[in-house]
Design a protein around this motif. Structure first.
Motif, mmCIF file in Angstrom:
data_model
loop_
_atom_site.group_PDB
_atom_site.id
_atom_site.type_symbol
_atom_site.label_atom_id
_atom_site.label_comp_id
_atom_site.label_asym_id
_atom_site.label_seq_id
_atom_site.Cartn_x
_atom_site.Cartn_y
_atom_site.Cartn_z
ATOM 1 N N VAL A 68 -35.667 -63.360 -61.285
ATOM 2 C CA VAL A 68 -35.212 -63.093 -59.914
ATOM 3 C C VAL A 68 -34.529 -64.343 -59.378
ATOM 4 O O VAL A 68 -35.154 -65.409 -59.282
ATOM 5 N N LEU A 69 -33.256 -64.209 -59.013
ATOM 6 C CA LEU A 69 -32.467 -65.343 -58.542
ATOM 7 C C LEU A 69 -32.342 -65.317 -57.016
ATOM 8 O O LEU A 69 -32.198 -64.242 -56.421
ATOM 9 N N PRO A 70 -32.367 -66.478 -56.368
ATOM 10 C CA PRO A 70 -32.217 -66.499 -54.906
ATOM 11 C C PRO A 70 -30.819 -66.068 -54.455
ATOM 12 O O PRO A 70 -30.647 -65.501 -53.379
ATOM 13 N N THR A 87 -31.461 -60.609 -65.521
ATOM 14 C CA THR A 87 -31.439 -61.320 -64.240
ATOM 15 C C THR A 87 -31.092 -60.363 -63.108
ATOM 16 O O THR A 87 -30.420 -59.353 -63.318
ATOM 17 N N MET A 88 -31.557 -60.708 -61.921
ATOM 18 C CA MET A 88 -31.287 -59.896 -60.735
ATOM 19 C C MET A 88 -31.432 -60.768 -59.496
ATOM 20 O O MET A 88 -32.309 -61.648 -59.441
ATOM 21 N N GLN A 89 -30.576 -60.539 -58.515
ATOM 22 C CA GLN A 89 -30.709 -61.273 -57.259
ATOM 23 C C GLN A 89 -31.892 -60.743 -56.467
ATOM 24 O O GLN A 89 -32.212 -59.553 -56.523
ATOM 25 N N ALA A 90 -32.526 -61.616 -55.709
ATOM 26 C CA ALA A 90 -33.728 -61.251 -54.960
ATOM 27 C C ALA A 90 -33.459 -60.110 -53.975
ATOM 28 O O ALA A 90 -34.294 -59.222 -53.809
ATOM 29 N N ARG A 91 -32.285 -60.100 -53.371
ATOM 30 C CA ARG A 91 -31.982 -59.069 -52.371
ATOM 31 C C ARG A 91 -31.814 -57.684 -53.006
ATOM 32 O O ARG A 91 -31.847 -56.671 -52.319
ATOM 33 N N VAL A 133 -39.021 -53.795 -61.200
ATOM 34 C CA VAL A 133 -40.261 -54.574 -61.251
ATOM 35 C C VAL A 133 -41.267 -53.918 -62.195
ATOM 36 O O VAL A 133 -41.931 -54.585 -62.994
ATOM 37 N N LEU A 134 -41.371 -52.593 -62.140
ATOM 38 C CA LEU A 134 -42.311 -51.876 -63.003
ATOM 39 C C LEU A 134 -41.912 -51.951 -64.472
ATOM 40 O O LEU A 134 -42.770 -51.973 -65.362
ATOM 41 N N GLN A 135 -40.628 -51.980 -64.739
ATOM 42 C CA GLN A 135 -40.164 -51.996 -66.130
ATOM 43 C C GLN A 135 -40.358 -53.354 -66.799
ATOM 44 O O GLN A 135 -40.340 -53.444 -68.024
ATOM 45 N N ALA A 136 -40.528 -54.390 -65.997
ATOM 46 C CA ALA A 136 -40.706 -55.735 -66.546
ATOM 47 C C ALA A 136 -42.185 -56.076 -66.674
ATOM 48 O O ALA A 136 -42.997 -55.703 -65.831
ATOM 49 N N GLN A 180 -38.619 -67.254 -51.075
ATOM 50 C CA GLN A 180 -38.258 -67.366 -49.658
ATOM 51 C C GLN A 180 -37.263 -66.273 -49.254
ATOM 52 O O GLN A 180 -37.368 -65.697 -48.172
ATOM 53 N N VAL A 181 -36.309 -65.971 -50.144
ATOM 54 C CA VAL A 181 -35.336 -64.910 -49.868
ATOM 55 C C VAL A 181 -36.044 -63.559 -49.771
ATOM 56 O O VAL A 181 -35.758 -62.750 -48.866
ATOM 57 N N LEU A 182 -36.981 -63.308 -50.679
ATOM 58 C CA LEU A 182 -37.735 -62.055 -50.633
ATOM 59 C C LEU A 182 -38.495 -61.914 -49.322
ATOM 60 O O LEU A 182 -38.542 -60.827 -48.720
#
Length: 209
Positions: free
Chosen positions: A156-158, A176-180, A187-190, A201-203
């Motif tokens: 998860v990238l900011p 990879t995926m941005q936090a937004r 999330v379940l697949q990982a 903080q972004v989340l």
């Protein structure tokens, strides 16, 4: 609830208190399932499409007279019982599988699955996350030093980072995926979530109510 923080060498540097609004929501399996099913339904691409007898070409004239030929009665060679004719009750592209889920429900379900990841020690926090010139080898080496090792990992990238995206795109076990853009299904697949503290903080800014 706390999560262990690691540095780029894969060593523990301490622990960080997780935001209660994000990670302390009580799990409701029915809500998580509802959001997951809706997300899968909304991602469906409808490609199967058959033509009815009114859409296939040809068949404008009656193939032979109604009577006195000894043959069965037919009005068009594009009837579904003819080869090359239309299809009766076939799949159509106008099917709609869309399901609506309220924003609050989506956010609550996301907080639930994030909380479950933290409880199962599947959340890995980093002091910082950098790779030089988008090198996949460098990112893979870092992940193997962490608890996630080579298991299915979501990074998860900011914010958008082309070097990290390029490095992660070549890893079979990570993405990879941005936090937004974080969502319940990903999330379940990982098996593990890996994120720098900035992404946390972004989340909190986006999803914590």
């Amino acid at each position: 609830m706390k999560a262990t923080v690691y540095n780029e060498e894969g060593k523990e540097t301490g622990a960080m208190e997780l935001p209660a609004k994000l990670f302390s929501v009580e799990l409701n399996p029915d809500l998580v399932h509802q959001v997951m099913v809706a997300q899968l339904a909304n991602a469906r691409q409808i490609s199967a499409h058959t033509k009815t007898r009114g859409e296939v070409s040809g068949g404008g004239r009656k193939p032979w007279p109604q009577k006195h030929t000894g043959r069965a009665r037919h009005g068009s060679i594009r009837s579904p019982i003819w080869k090359g004719g239309g299809v009766a009750h076939g799949p159509r592209a106008n099917r709609n599988f869309t399901k609506k889920i309220n924003k609050k429900m989506r956010r609550k379900a996301l907080c639930m699955v994030l909380g479950e990841k933290a409880k199962k020690d599947s959340l890995v926090l980093l002091e910082d996350l950098k790779v030089r010139q988008g090198k996949t080898k460098e990112l893979a080496s870092l992940l193997r030093k962490l608890p996630c090792d080579s298991k299915r990992t979501l990074i998860v990238l900011p914010k958008e980072n082309q070097e990290l995206i390029r490095a992660g795109s070549n890893l079979a076990f990570a993405r990879t995926m941005q936090a937004r853009e974080l969502n319940v299904l990903d999330v379940l697949q990982a098996k593990y979530l890996v994120m720098p503290k900035d992404a946390l903080q972004v989340l909190e800014e986006i999803f914590a109510e």
